[in-house]
Design a protein around this motif. Structure first.
Motif, PDB file in Angstrom:
ATOM      1  N   UNK A 204       0.888  -1.338   0.002  1.00 55.04           N
ATOM      2  CA  UNK A 204       0.173  -0.282   0.174  1.00 55.04           C
ATOM      3  C   UNK A 204       0.869   0.952  -0.312  1.00 55.04           C
ATOM      4  N   UNK A 205       2.012   0.764   0.563  1.00 53.73           N
ATOM      5  CA  UNK A 205       3.083   2.350   0.530  1.00 53.73           C
ATOM      6  C   UNK A 205       4.115   2.163  -0.489  1.00 53.73           C
ATOM      7  N   UNK A 206       3.667   1.784  -1.252  1.00 47.98           N
ATOM      8  CA  UNK A 206       4.869   1.702  -2.523  1.00 47.98           C
ATOM      9  C   UNK A 206       4.600   2.851  -3.432  1.00 47.98           C
ATOM     10  N   UNK A 209       7.413   4.440  -9.249  1.00 44.99           N
ATOM     11  CA  UNK A 209       8.201   3.513  -9.169  1.00 44.99           C
ATOM     12  C   UNK A 209       8.507   2.112  -8.774  1.00 44.99           C
ATOM     13  N   UNK A 210       7.924   2.264  -7.938  1.00 46.25           N
ATOM     14  CA  UNK A 210       8.555   0.879  -7.304  1.00 46.25           C
ATOM     15  C   UNK A 210       6.935   0.020  -7.882  1.00 46.25           C
ATOM     16  N   UNK A 211       6.227   0.100  -7.801  1.00 44.86           N
ATOM     17  CA  UNK A 211       5.067   0.083  -7.745  1.00 44.86           C
ATOM     18  C   UNK A 211       4.639  -0.257  -9.482  1.00 44.86           C
ATOM     19  N   UNK A 212       5.617   0.553 -10.988  1.00 48.80           N
ATOM     20  CA  UNK A 212       5.950   0.162 -12.346  1.00 48.80           C
ATOM     21  C   UNK A 212       6.587  -1.131 -12.463  1.00 48.80           C
ATOM     22  N   UNK A 213       7.678  -1.145 -11.372  1.00 45.59           N
ATOM     23  CA  UNK A 213       8.663  -2.544 -11.783  1.00 45.59           C
ATOM     24  C   UNK A 213       8.529  -3.325 -10.523  1.00 45.59           C
ATOM     25  N   UNK A 214       8.026  -2.657 -10.120  1.00 47.87           N
ATOM     26  CA  UNK A 214       6.954  -4.929  -8.686  1.00 47.87           C
ATOM     27  C   UNK A 214       7.195  -5.998  -9.452  1.00 47.87           C
TER      28      UNK A 214
END
Length: 554
Positions: A204-206, A209-214
């Motif tokens: 929930x706290x990404x 950029x972190x969400x796009x490259x998870x």
């Protein structure tokens, strides 16, 4: 400052094949020893395809002299060589193809005499290959090699037909190189380090950029945790309804507070990849049935100081699965490519490779204990470590191939025909096994007349006589065929047109057919020497008429 060393000459020379079977496979090939019986067109094509990739050594056994007929089909002889030893001239020319390969020849005594005298050591070879050897001598050779446990490849060309028959007591396939493999990721039974890594990610706290490259692997596992929590389950989604629920969770995960309402740059390739890879990622982790059968094999359960190292390592893997592995094979340690950034991918690779290393070390310890118990342990720990690593990496694909002996072939062919009636319509092509059976009928013809059907000198002045003799041979061949293949007429048998076609061939050797079968036979020999890829089991038939191959087990 020294310059970085580049690839050596051998790496450049063998670059393409090193990509197929690796350095260790090339090393096995370069220590391989092959015996070829018959330096005809087929035999030389087989050796050519073994010499060029760097076979260690070969021995040619052939007492024949070069004839004019050889010059018409064998590119390794010349009319100037007529009446010279065929084994010698072909051996010398084959060695010129690759100076690293050692070659010898035996032109006296004949192979028949060698077998009768029992003075030649066939056990020194990794594989023995015959090229168009007569059936009577072949059976004697096959029986002798079966006793020695030396693999035998029987190659043959007859007009437009080519065949390969493999006889071996036991062959270990360590690296099968399957075309399609499901990655060993174990989302249903996650590694502890992988589980800890996933739990450390606060979804929930990404950031954007972190969400796009998870990594899609983590996305799938997070969604699986959520689905299991909602359904109070511990397994994987099975039925369509459950899979739809799982995909809905994936869709929900793709919406994130970090994105603006009209975020035109939001391309969620990692989430699309997660959906696309569901069939190959969300799978149950089990031991393949073929490996379970090997675990219960008598050779695995009853080790001795004479057992092959394959069975010792397999037993060590079995002990691992029963203890630390908790019913699973060692981790393979490979992570497929995925849409993510470098750091995230490297982290996943480190997790799986570290676990694979630990599993490999535990299996190595089991192996050392087993070898010591049976007085087989040596101090070559580095070699054993490398060997265990290869076995662990390929544990899911380990196989043992055992074939029937040549001496039982006629009986097995009879059973094959009884179980697989040849009831195709006249408009359909003949099953390729019929050609193989037809060649056995031709062998019986040879045993009776000391020549193959249709095999006689052809001259213009005697064309009519030869045509009459051809018809006589066809009728004789049909009679022999009826005596050999005693089946109910309702079950069907090989068609007469096959026997007519084989008679018309007159045991001729066509170079194009020999080149194809020679290449195929060399590939089978390399499989046996390197213990990589899966050999034929146990008959291959090539029809030059249809330009197609078929494999049968008899």
């Amino acid at each position: 400052m020294s310059k970085p060393s580049g690839p050596d000459t051998k790496q450049i020379q063998y670059d393409r094949q090193l990509r197929l079977w690796g350095d260790h496979g090339q090393k096995a090939l370069e220590s391989g020893r092959v015996c070829l019986i018959g330096a005809n067109a087929l035999g030389t094509e087989i050796l050519k395809a073994l010499v060029l990739p760097g076979l260690g050594s070969f021995t040619i056994i052939d007492h024949q002299l070069v004839t004019l007929a050889d010059c018409g089909s064998n590119f390794f002889v010349h009319p100037s060589m007529i009446d010279q030893s065929r084994a010698q001239v072909t051996c010398e020319l084959l060695k010129q193809l690759n100076p690293d390969v050692h070659g010898t020849f035996i032109d006296k005594p004949t192979i028949d005499d060698l077998l009768r005298q029992n003075t030649f050591d066939f056990s020194q070879f990794n594989v023995v290959i015959t090229a168009n050897l007569s059936h009577k001598i072949l059976i004697n050779l096959a029986n002798h090699l079966w006793t020695l446990r030396v693999p035998l490849l029987v190659a043959r060309t007859y007009g437009f037909i080519g065949t390969i028959r493999l006889q071996l007591v036991e062959n270990f396939i360590i690296e099968a190189h399957p075309d399609d493999t499901i990655p060993d990721l174990r989302l249903d039974r996650p590694l502890k380090s992988f589980l800890d890594h996933c739990n450390s990610i606060d979804f929930q706290n990404l950031t954007r950029e972190e969400h796009l490259h998870l990594p899609s692997l983590i996305i799938l596992f997070k969604a699986l945790q959520q689905w299991q929590k909602q359904t109070n389950r511990t397994d994987l989604p099975r039925i369509r309804k459950e899979k739809d629920e799982f995909k809905q969770i994936l869709d929900n995960f793709s919406h994130h507070s970090a994105y603006e309402t009209n975020d035109s740059n939001r391309i969620l390739e990692n989430f699309e990849e997660a959906k696309r890879t569901i069939p190959s990622r969300l799978v149950s982790t089990t031991i393949p049935s073929t490996v379970k059968e090997l675990f219960q094999d008598r050779e695995c359960l009853e080790l001795s100081n004479q057992s092959h190292i394959f069975w010792f390592i397999l037993r060590a893997i079995k002990l691992f699965t029963e203890n630390e592995g908790q019913g699973l094979l060692p981790v393979r340690g490979e992570v497929p490519d995925m849409i993510t950034n470098t750091n995230s991918y490297v982290k996943l690779v480190e997790i799986y490779q570290e676990q694979a290393k630990k599993d490999c070390e535990m299996i190595y310890n089991y192996l050392v204990d087993l070898l010591k118990k049976h007085n087989r342990f040596s101090n070559e720990q580095a070699i054993l470590h490398d060997l265990v690593h290869i076995y662990c990496k390929n544990a899911s694909f380990l196989r043992v191939l055992r074939t029937s002996p040549m001496k039982t072939e006629d009986e097995l062919l009879q059973k094959y025909l009884e179980q697989n009636p040849m009831d195709s319509s006249p408009d359909e092509p003949e099953p390729d096994i019929c050609w193989y059976i037809g060649l056995r009928v031709c062998d019986s013809f040879y045993d009776k007349f000391n020549r193959y059907p249709g095999e006689f000198p052809l001259s213009i002045n005697e064309m009519d006589t030869d045509q009459r003799q051809l018809e006589i041979d066809i009728n004789d061949l049909k009679q022999i065929g009826k005596q050999m293949i005693q089946l109910d007429q309702q079950q069907g048998s090989i068609r007469e047109n096959i026997l007519e076609e084989l008679t018309r061939y007159g045991a001729s050797e066509l170079h194009s057919i020999s080149a194809f079968i020679g290449g195929c036979c060399a590939q089978e020999a390399i499989k046996l020497i390197t213990h990589q890829y899966v050999p034929i089991d146990n008959v291959l038939v090539y029809s030059g008429i249809r330009q197609a191959t078929s494999v049968f087990k008899i």
